[in-house]
Design an enzyme around this catalytic site. Sequence first.
Site, short mmCIF file in Angstrom:
data_model
loop_
_atom_site.label_atom_id
_atom_site.label_comp_id
_atom_site.label_asym_id
_atom_site.label_seq_id
_atom_site.Cartn_x
_atom_site.Cartn_y
_atom_site.Cartn_z
CE LYS A 115 32.90 7.12 19.05
NZ LYS A 115 33.30 6.18 20.05
CE LYS A 197 33.86 2.73 12.34
NZ LYS A 197 34.48 2.95 13.64
CE LYS A 200 31.84 -0.72 19.49
NZ LYS A 200 32.84 -1.58 20.09
P1 TYM Z 1 36.41 0.12 18.89
O1 TYM Z 1 35.82 -0.52 20.08
O2 TYM Z 1 35.63 1.18 18.21
O3 TYM Z 1 36.80 -0.94 17.80
C1 TYM Z 1 37.55 -2.08 18.13
C2 TYM Z 1 38.54 -2.47 17.06
O4 TYM Z 1 37.86 -2.85 15.88
C3 TYM Z 1 38.30 -2.09 14.78
N1 TYM Z 1 37.14 -1.83 13.92
C4 TYM Z 1 37.12 -2.08 12.62
N2 TYM Z 1 38.04 -2.59 11.77
C5 TYM Z 1 37.68 -2.72 10.47
N3 TYM Z 1 36.47 -2.35 10.00
C6 TYM Z 1 35.52 -1.83 10.80
N4 TYM Z 1 34.33 -1.50 10.32
C7 TYM Z 1 35.83 -1.69 12.18
N5 TYM Z 1 35.13 -1.23 13.26
C8 TYM Z 1 35.95 -1.33 14.31
C9 TYM Z 1 38.84 -0.81 15.40
O5 TYM Z 1 39.76 -0.16 14.55
C10 TYM Z 1 39.46 -1.32 16.65
O6 TYM Z 1 40.74 -1.84 16.39
N6 TYM Z 1 39.58 3.29 21.00
C11 TYM Z 1 39.41 1.91 20.62
C12 TYM Z 1 39.55 0.98 21.81
C13 TYM Z 1 40.82 1.15 22.54
C14 TYM Z 1 42.10 0.72 22.12
C15 TYM Z 1 42.98 1.11 23.16
C16 TYM Z 1 42.57 0.08 20.97
C17 TYM Z 1 40.97 1.73 23.76
N7 TYM Z 1 42.26 1.71 24.12
C18 TYM Z 1 44.35 0.86 23.06
C19 TYM Z 1 43.94 -0.17 20.88
C20 TYM Z 1 44.80 0.23 21.92
C21 TYM Z 1 38.03 1.75 20.04
O7 TYM Z 1 37.15 2.50 20.32
O8 TYM Z 1 37.86 0.69 19.26
#
Ligand code: TYM
Length: 333
Positions: A115, A197, A200
């Site tokens: 990032k 990956k 979004k």
């Molecule tokens: P975020 O918002 O980037 O993504 C949300 C969830 O989706 C999964 N994910 C994917 N899985 C498979 N293939 C992909 N291409 C893909 N893109 C996203 C991510 O692994 C995630 O599970 N930091 C976290 C949000 C968060 C969180 C937490 C998660 C904040 N606090 C506490 C668990 C527990 C995040 O940015 O996810």
Amino acid sequence: MEQQKKVILSGIKPSGELTLGSYLGAIKNWVELADTYETFYMMTDLHAITVRQEPADLRSRTLKQLAQYIAAGLDPEKNTIFIQSHVPEHAQVGWVLNCYTMFGELSRMTQFKDKSVKNADNINAGLFTYPVLMAADILIYQADLVPVGDDQKQHVEITRDIASRFNHIYGDVFKLPEPYMPKVGARIMSLQEPANKMSKSEQDNGGCICITDKPEDIMRAFKRAVTDSDTEVRYDPANKAGVSNLMQIYSSATGKSFTEIEAEFAGKGYGAFKTAAGESVVELLRPIREKADDLLKNKDYLQSVYKSGALKASSAAYKTLRKVYKKVGFVER
Ligand code: TYM
């Protein structure tokens, strides 16, 4: 004696449209686990602002994400669904944990490194301490399991390290959580650049599918998906990244195994396979999109869900906050 249910917590940043990656990597598992665990699922708006957001968009995306959680099958009667910023204990415990997390270990986080490259003009302190807030998110609920995609595994691991360090000093305050990832779908790749990956932040080039995409756009993206010059549908991520990614998606959407998929398309070439994969995703997402659109018309209902979610979440989180404050030596208010 009735055994206490194990606890699950997870969340997604409302920083863009929900993607097929986050649906298959995370939400699908959340829905499957809802019956057997006590579950907390949030929209992580505090995390979202580590990257600059348009305020009105953030607000409307947070509500839309709530509607999509419910539409994807999370029943608010059975799951505690809430907005992260509504539960102040996250930030409060997050601050304390900042003082038990090392600069060196945060510097090693791959997401921070990625990032920082993508947001070179805004490498703010929140982006750096992001995993500490995530540790607080998980630890305040004494979560046993954290269902996430592969890219968040490192953050669950650092959560365990922070919790162990704290417990080592103060006794058993936090439960050590485990990441929980799907066997297929933990890492969905871009349809255009299968080495990256699906994310979004790359919505415009056809590499990313959003939950809200129209069927014709989904089909177009699948038909244009990058594959290879071979013709055989075979699971081989090292040599056939594009095809293997489509197989993961198709398998995850239909429940078919890789062997079954290979047999289904033996001798048929990529065209038929891409069409079938696209159609499976259209049918998977259609009911979610339609139901979410319906729910979004009922703002009062959504408000009642996030209000009662915040109350329930806060009362669970407050117990841990009190314990933490006491352990570190704060005078009780
Ligand atoms: P975020 O918002 O980037 O993504 C949300 C969830 O989706 C999964 N994910 C994917 N899985 C498979 N293939 C992909 N291409 C893909 N893109 C996203 C991510 O692994 C995630 O599970 N930091 C976290 C949000 C968060 C969180 C937490 C998660 C904040 N606090 C506490 C668990 C527990 C995040 O940015 O996810």
